[in-house]
Design a protein around this motif. Structure first.
Motif, PDB file in Angstrom:
ATOM      1  N   HIS A 153       9.281 -78.479 -48.940  1.00  0.00           N
ATOM      2  CA  HIS A 153       8.618 -77.354 -48.933  1.00  0.00           C
ATOM      3  C   HIS A 153       9.609 -76.193 -49.071  1.00  0.00           C
ATOM      4  CE1 HIS A 153       6.604 -74.012 -46.771  1.00  0.00           C
ATOM      5  NE2 HIS A 153       7.733 -73.729 -46.264  1.00  0.00           N
ATOM      6  N   GLU A 154      10.831 -76.303 -48.673  1.00  0.00           N
ATOM      7  CA  GLU A 154      11.738 -75.121 -48.798  1.00  0.00           C
ATOM      8  C   GLU A 154      12.171 -74.817 -50.071  1.00  0.00           C
ATOM      9  OE1 GLU A 154      15.044 -75.505 -45.873  1.00  0.00           O
ATOM     10  OE2 GLU A 154      13.622 -74.921 -44.214  1.00  0.00           O
ATOM     11  N   LYS A 158       6.550 -74.010 -51.109  1.00  0.00           N
ATOM     12  CA  LYS A 158       6.581 -73.013 -50.363  1.00  0.00           C
ATOM     13  C   LYS A 158       5.172 -72.875 -49.820  1.00  0.00           C
ATOM     14  CE  LYS A 158      10.933 -70.782 -50.778  1.00  0.00           C
ATOM     15  NZ  LYS A 158      11.578 -71.242 -49.328  1.00  0.00           N
ATOM     16  N   TYR A 161       2.450 -75.078 -46.825  1.00  0.00           N
ATOM     17  CA  TYR A 161       2.906 -74.902 -45.328  1.00  0.00           C
ATOM     18  C   TYR A 161       2.468 -75.919 -44.401  1.00  0.00           C
ATOM     19  CZ  TYR A 161      -1.145 -72.364 -44.256  1.00  0.00           C
ATOM     20  OH  TYR A 161      -2.408 -71.748 -44.163  1.00  0.00           O
ATOM     21  N   TYR A 164       4.627 -78.910 -43.517  1.00  0.00           N
ATOM     22  CA  TYR A 164       5.921 -78.401 -43.268  1.00  0.00           C
ATOM     23  C   TYR A 164       6.388 -78.564 -41.866  1.00  0.00           C
ATOM     24  CZ  TYR A 164      10.201 -74.966 -43.012  1.00  0.00           C
ATOM     25  OH  TYR A 164      11.341 -74.303 -43.050  1.00  0.00           O
ATOM     26  N   GLU A 167       6.549 -75.952 -39.192  1.00  0.00           N
ATOM     27  CA  GLU A 167       5.203 -75.175 -39.069  1.00  0.00           C
ATOM     28  C   GLU A 167       4.469 -75.852 -37.747  1.00  0.00           C
ATOM     29  OE1 GLU A 167       2.570 -71.809 -40.061  1.00  0.00           O
ATOM     30  OE2 GLU A 167       4.756 -72.415 -40.603  1.00  0.00           O
ATOM     31  N   HIS A 173       2.151 -69.190 -40.317  1.00  0.00           N
ATOM     32  CA  HIS A 173       1.018 -69.010 -41.061  1.00  0.00           C
ATOM     33  C   HIS A 173      -0.078 -68.900 -40.399  1.00  0.00           C
ATOM     34  CE1 HIS A 173       4.395 -70.075 -43.707  1.00  0.00           C
ATOM     35  NE2 HIS A 173       3.658 -69.312 -44.887  1.00  0.00           N
TER      36      HIS A 173
END
Length: 208
Positions: A153-154, A158, A161, A164, A167, A173
Motif C-alpha cells: 500500500h505505502e 496507495k 486502502y 491496508y 486502515e 478513509h
C-alpha cells in the motif's frame, strides 16, 4: 465434552495470553496507539495465546485421547473459535486498559475494529501453522503477510486502502457502511481462513 469452553479457557488462562497482554500494554504506554510499533505488533501479539494449540495436541499425542470424547467438528471449531476470540480479546483488553490509564477523551480507538483485527491475524497464523506444522509459521507468518500488505500500500498502491492493515485498526478513509464496512470485510476474510483451517485439520485428523 464441551471442546469450545475447554479450548477458550486454555487460551485465555495461559502464559501466552498474559505475556501478550503485558507486552501490548507496555508498547501502548510507551509508544501510543497511533505508533507504527503498536500497529506492527498486532499480528504478532495476537498469536501468543492459542495459535499453536493444534500442533501441541498433535505432537504430544493428546489428540488421540481427546477425539473419543468429542466430535471432529466440535474439536476443530473449538480450536478455531478459541484461537480467534483469544487473539481479539488480547488486543481489545490491552487497548481498554490503555484507555482507562490514559483517560484521554481525544483518543479515538474502536475496540470493535481492534478485536476483529486481532481475531483475523490469530486465525491466519493458526492456518499457516497447521499447513506447515511449524511454530515459526504460527508466530511469524501473519506478520510477514501483514508487513507485505503495508509495503504494498505505502509504496505502490496507495489507492487500495481497503487492503491496508492500518486502515482496519483506525480508518482514515470513507468506507461503505462506515466502521461496519471494515468489520464486514475483515470478518469475511477471517471466515475464508477459518474454512481453510477446518479443511486442513479435517484432513490431518483423518490420518491420525
Amino acid at each position: 465434552m464441551n471442546s469450545f469452553e475447554t479450548d477458550l479457557k486454555r487460551a485465555v488462562v495461559s502464559w501466552g495470553f498474559g505475556i501478550g497482554l503485558v507486552s501490548e500494554l507496555a508498547i501502548l504506554l510507551i509508544s501510543g496507539f497511533d505508533s507504527d510499533i503498536f500497529r506492527m505488533c498486532v499480528p504478532v501479539l495476537c498469536t501468543f495465546p492459542y495459535t499453536t494449540a493444534w500442533l501441541e495436541d498433535y505432537e504430544s499425542g493428546f489428540l488421540k485421547a481427546c477425539l473419543p470424547r468429542t466430535s471432529v467438528n466440535s474439536y476443530i471449531m473449538g480450536k478455531l473459535l478459541a484461537c480467534g476470540i483469544s487473539g481479539g480479546l488480547l488486543e481489545t483488553l490491552g487497548c481498554q486498559i490503555f484507555l482507562i490509564v490514559k483517560n484521554d477523551e481525544k483518543l479515538n480507538i474502536s475496540l470493535g475494529l481492534i478485536f476483529m483485527s486481532g481475531m483475523l491475524w490469530a486465525v491466519v497464523s493458526a492456518v499457516l501453522a497447521a499447513a506447515s506444522n511449524s511454530r515459526y509459521s504460527a508466530y511469524g507468518g501473519s506478520f510477514v503477510i501483514y508487513y507485505f500488505l503495508v509495503i504494498l500500500h505505502e509504496r505502490y498502491f496507495k489507492w487500495m486502502y481497503c487492503l491496508y492493515p492500518y486502515e482496519w485498526l483506525a480508518p482514515e478513509h470513507t468506507w461503505i457502511f462506515d466502521e461496519s464496512g471494515v468489520i464486514l470485510l475483515v470478518g469475511g476474510i477471517c471466515m475464508v481462513f477459518g474454512c481453510l483451517y477446518y479443511i486442513i485439520l479435517w484432513r490431518c485428523i483423518k490420518n491420525v
